[in-house]
Design a protein around this motif. Sequence first.
Motif: not given
Length: 143
Positions: A13-20, A22-27, A55-67
């Motif tokens: 989506q357009y709102y997910e882009t940044d000034r460059m 491209i899609i901002h990494h947080s998305n 019950l809940v299933s919280p995320i407590y660790e996240v990793r992402c490599q951008y290609r």
Amino acid sequence: MKGKLIPYRRTAQYYETDRMGIIHHSNYIRWMEEARMDFLRQLGIRYSDLEAAGLVSPIYEVRCQYRHMVRFEDEVTVEVSVAKYTGVKLVLNYRITNETSGELCAEGETTSCFMNSAGKLISFKKEYPELHRIFEGMKDNQD
């Protein structure tokens, strides 16, 4: 679980882009979470049902490599697979691919646990054997 899981699909989506432009990494992290909810749903586990059961299933660790960059209106798929499941901890892998070019845009991993409404860790193996069997089956299918 019968049949193959369908990769999660979405349009950037357009709102997910940044000034460059491209899609901002947080998305990408948000897309992984959307795909996690879809993955559970396809397994027959609605997150709202887990919450209703206390019950809940919280995320407590996240990793992402951008290609490769994703741009506005690119169609992407997010494939989810079980990397590790212990009965308490669930590690999922993600592959975000551009549908048009076939390029791998990002790879990621999340680690979550299972807790009751009091915030105490629980073991699906002991307390929810039917859910434990589902996750064990997914782990076995992907080894």
